[in-house]
Design an enzyme around this catalytic site. Structure first.
Site, PDB file in Angstrom:
ATOM      1  N   SER A 141      76.792 127.433 -21.433  1.00 13.52           N
ATOM      2  CA  SER A 141      77.555 127.696 -22.665  1.00 13.52           C
ATOM      3  C   SER A 141      78.990 128.135 -22.470  1.00 13.52           C
ATOM      4  CB  SER A 141      76.836 128.722 -23.527  1.00 13.52           C
ATOM      5  OG  SER A 141      75.688 128.149 -24.089  1.00 13.52           O
ATOM      6  N   SER A 197      76.863 126.755 -26.204  1.00 14.39           N
ATOM      7  CA  SER A 197      76.947 127.499 -27.439  1.00 14.39           C
ATOM      8  C   SER A 197      78.313 128.105 -27.720  1.00 14.39           C
ATOM      9  CB  SER A 197      75.903 128.618 -27.439  1.00 14.39           C
ATOM     10  OG  SER A 197      76.189 129.570 -26.429  1.00 14.39           O
ATOM     11  N   LYS A 252      83.516 136.116 -27.860  1.00 13.70           N
ATOM     12  CA  LYS A 252      82.356 135.407 -28.414  1.00 13.70           C
ATOM     13  C   LYS A 252      81.489 136.395 -29.206  1.00 13.70           C
ATOM     14  CE  LYS A 252      78.573 132.278 -26.952  1.00 13.70           C
ATOM     15  NZ  LYS A 252      77.817 131.736 -25.811  1.00 13.70           N
TER      16      LYS A 252
HETATM   17  N1  GLN Z   1      72.750 124.414 -24.163  1.00 14.14           N
HETATM   18  C1  GLN Z   1      71.979 125.448 -23.540  1.00 14.14           C
HETATM   19  C2  GLN Z   1      70.882 125.900 -24.463  1.00 14.14           C
HETATM   20  O1  GLN Z   1      70.853 125.424 -25.544  1.00 14.14           O
HETATM   21  C3  GLN Z   1      72.920 126.521 -23.108  1.00 14.14           C
HETATM   22  C4  GLN Z   1      72.760 127.838 -23.728  1.00 14.14           C
HETATM   23  C5  GLN Z   1      73.669 128.892 -23.196  1.00 14.14           C
HETATM   24  O2  GLN Z   1      74.212 128.774 -22.106  1.00 14.14           O
HETATM   25  N2  GLN Z   1      73.737 129.979 -23.934  1.00 14.14           N
HETATM   26  O3  GLN Z   1      70.064 126.694 -24.140  1.00 14.14           O
END
Ligand code: GLN
Length: 504
Positions: free
Chosen positions: A180, A156, A81
Site C-alpha cells: 500500500s 490502499s 495517511k
Molecule cells: N492491496 C493489498 C490488500 O488489499 C495491500 C494492503 C496494504 O498494504 N495495506 O491487502
C-alpha cells in the site's frame, strides 16, 4: 518565490529554503494549502485538512526567529495517511465505523514528525482499513490519479501518493501491509518505501494485519523519503515488535548514492518469477531498459529464482484476513466510533453497528479470516499459509545469498481505470503479486519511477533488500533515480495537466 514554485520544490529543497530563512513555514504551508484548495476537489486525496496547520507553521517560524536550533525539516509540510492516529484530527482509516473519531494520542511516527517541527497538512484518503489496491474501497469515495483522473491512484494509500504526485504535499506517510505504499507510488510516479518490519513503530497505526503492517514514507524523490524515514524510524517502547538497533542515516546514504553515479560492486538480482507474461508488455519493457541501465552503471546483474512466489498471493489472502478479523473485533460499538442505537441485547447493537459501519470488502475479509481460523480449518488454511510464508522467506534468503538487492516491476500494470476491478476481488488481489512477498518476509522495499508506459502513465521499479538493509535501498535507489532522470528528464515535471486547478 511564487507559491507554485514552493509546491514544485522537493522536501529537501524546501527545507533548505526554510533553514536559510528565505521562506517561512507559513508561506510554505499556505502554498500547499492553496494547492489543496485548487485541485483536491477533483482529486480527493484528503479526507481532512488541518485547520491548525498555519498556527503550527507560525509557531515554528517564531521559534526560528527566536534563534532556536531546529531540525533540518522543521517548518516543512507533510500529509498523513488516515490510518495513523492524530490528536485533534479525525482518524477514520477510511471507514464509516470511525467517522468523526478523534484519537486522544498521536501515532509515534506522527509524534516524531511533530517533534521535528513538520506541519501536518491533513489526513489522506485510503481504502477502508487499508484493504485494497485502488482507494475505491474508501467509505468516503475514491481518490483519482493526478496523471489521469479516470484512473486509480493505487491503494490502499492512494491519497498519500496522489497528494505527493499532485504537488499538494512534498511528502506523506503511508502504511504498507501488502504494497500500500509501493504500488500507489508506482502508479502515480512517486517514491515509496516499506521499511524493514519493526523499523518504524506501529504504535497508533490502526492495525490491519499486525505481522505485516509497516509505516513508511511517500515522496517525489528518494532523498525526501530518506529524510522522513530518518525522523520516523527507530525503537519505540510502545511497540513490542519495534527493533532495538541503531540505524544509519538514510538521507546520508541517498545523498551518497545520488552523487556517486555508479553501481560498481553491487549485485542486482532479477526475480525470474516476477519477470513473466503476467507483467504488461510496456511495464516489462521499462523494466528491461532499467536493468540494462543498471548494468551500464556497473551493477552486476544476475537472475534469481523464487519458486514459492507463485503462492504468495494465496498465502497472504489467508494470513491477512485472519489477522484482520481479529484486529477488527475491537470495533464493537462500545469502545470506538459508530453505535447504531436500537433495542435488543448488546450483541444486537454490536451486529447492527458493524453491519452499518463496515463496507463490503472489510466484511468479506472478516468472514474469510474468521472462517480460516475456525476449528477444523485452522491447519488446512492458516497453518498452510504460514508454511508458505516460511518457504518465501527461504526463497529470499537464497536470493540474497546471490545478490545484494533484488529488482522487479513494482506493479504488473500502469494505473487501471476506476471501476475496472471493483467487482472482481480476485483480480484486485492478483494485482498485489509483486509487492506481497516482501511483507511476508518482513524485508524492506522501495518503489521509484522508471519512466512511462505506452499509455503515458508512470511505471515503478521495485528494489528489495535483506532485513535491516534499508540503507542499501536508499543508496542504490538514489543512484538509479539520478541515472533515470538523465533519460526521462524528471518525468514528474514534464507531464501535461490532468488537473484543471493548475498545470502539473
Ligand atoms: N492491496 C493489498 C490488500 O488489499 C495491500 C494492503 C496494504 O498494504 N495495506 O491487502
Amino acid at each position: 518565490m511564487t507559491s507554485q514554485d514552493l509546491t514544485r520544490s522537493s522536501g529537501a529543497e524546501l527545507a533548505g529554503l526554510l533553514a536559510a530563512g528565505d521562506v517561512s513555514s507559513v508561506e510554505a504551508t499556505q502554498a500547499h494549502l492553496d494547492r489543496i484548495a485548487a485541485v483536491d476537489g477533483e482529486l480527493h486525496a484528503f479526507l481532512h485538512v488541518n485547520a491548525g496547520a498555519l498556527d503550527e507553521a507560525r509557531a515554528i517560524d517564531d521559534r526560528r526567529a527566536a534563534g532556536e536550533r531546529l531540525h533540518e525539516l522543521a517548518g516543512a509540510p507533510v500529509a498523513i495517511k488516515d490510518v495513523l492516529c492524530t490528536i485533534g484530527m479525525p482518524s477514520t482509516s477510511g471507514s464509516r465505523i470511525l467517522e468523526g473519531w478523534v484519537p486522544p494520542y498521536d501515532a509515534t511516527p506522527v509524534a516524531r514528525l511533530k517533534a521535528a517541527g513538520l506541519v501536518a497538512l491533513g489526513k489522506t484518503n485510503m481504502d477502508e482499513f487499508a484493504m485494497g489496491s485502488s482507494t475505491e474501497h474508501s467509505a468516503y469515495g475514491p481518490t483519482r490519479n493526478p496523471w489521469d483522473l479516470e484512473r486509480i491512484p493505487g491503494g490502499s494509500g492512494g491519497g498519500s501518493a496522489a497528494a505527493v504526485a499532485a504537488f499538494e504535499a512534498p511528502f506523506a506517510l503511508g502504511s504498507d501491509t501488502g504494497g500500500s505504499i509501493r504500488q500507489p507510488a508506482a502508479v502515480t510516479g512517486s517514491v515509496g518505501v516499506k521499511p524493514t518490519y519493526g523499523g518504524v513503530s506501529r504504535y497508533g497505526a490502526i492495525a490491519l494485519a499486525s505481522s505485516l503492517d509497516q509505516v513508511g514514507p511517500v515522496s517525489r524523490t528518494v532523498l525526501d523519503s530518506a529524510l522522513i524515514h530518518d525522523v520516523i524510524g527507530g525503537h519505540d517502547p510502545h511497540d513490542s515488535t519495534s527493533l532495538q538497533r541503531e540505524w544509519p542515516s538514510f538521507a546520508a546514504a541517498a545523498r551518497e548514492g545520488a552523487a556517486s553515479g555508479s553501481l560498481a560492486g553491487l549485485k542486482v538480482g532479477v526475480i525470474r518469477e516476477l519477470d513473466t507474461d503476467g507483467i504488461a508488455a510496456d511495464v516489462a519493457a521499462r523494466f528491461h531498459e532499467t536493468v540494462a541501465l543498471i548494468e551500464r552503471a556497473g551493477g552486476e546483474v544476475v537472475e534469481v529464482s523464487m519458486p514459492s512466489v507463485e503462492y504468495a498471493v494465496a498465502a497472504y489472502y489467508l494470513i491477512l484476513p485472519a489477522e484482520a478479523s481479529s484486529n477488527l473485533a475491537r470495533f464493537d460499538s462500545v469502545r470506538f466510533g459508530l453505535r447504531v442505537e436500537q433495542g435488543g441485547t448488546v450483541e444486537d447493537v454490536m451486529a447492527a453497528s458493524r453491519e452499518a459501519g463496515f463496507g463490503p470488502e472489510v466484511k468479506r475479509r472478516i468472514i474469510l479470516g474468521t472462517y480460516a481460523l475456525s476449528a477444523g480449518y485452522y491447519d488446512a488454511y492458516y497453518g498452510s499459509a504460514q508454511q508458505v510464508r516460511t518457504l518465501i522467506q527461504r526463497d529470499f534468503d537464497a536470493a540474497f545469498a546471490q545478490a545484494d538487492v533484488l529488482v522487479s516491476p513494482s506493479a504488473p500494470t500502469t494505473a487501471f481505470r476506476l471501476g475496472e476491478k471493483i467487482d472482481d476481488p480476485l483480480a484486485m488481489y492478483a494485482n498485489d503479486i509483486t509487492t506481497i512477498p516482501a511483507n511476508l518476509a518482513g524485508i524492506p522495499g522501495m518503489s521509484i519511477p522508471m519512466g512511462l508506459g505506452d499509455d503515458g502513465l508512470p511505471v515503478g521499479l521495485q528494489l528489495l533488500a535483506p532485513h535491516f538493509e534499508d540503507v542499501r535501498l536508499y543508496r542504490a535507489g538514489a543512484t538509479i533515480e539520478a541515472l533515470l532522470a538523465e533519460q526521462w528528464g524528471g518525468i514528474l515535471a514534464t507531464k501535461a495537466p490532468a488537473l484543471t486547478g493548475g498545470a502539473r
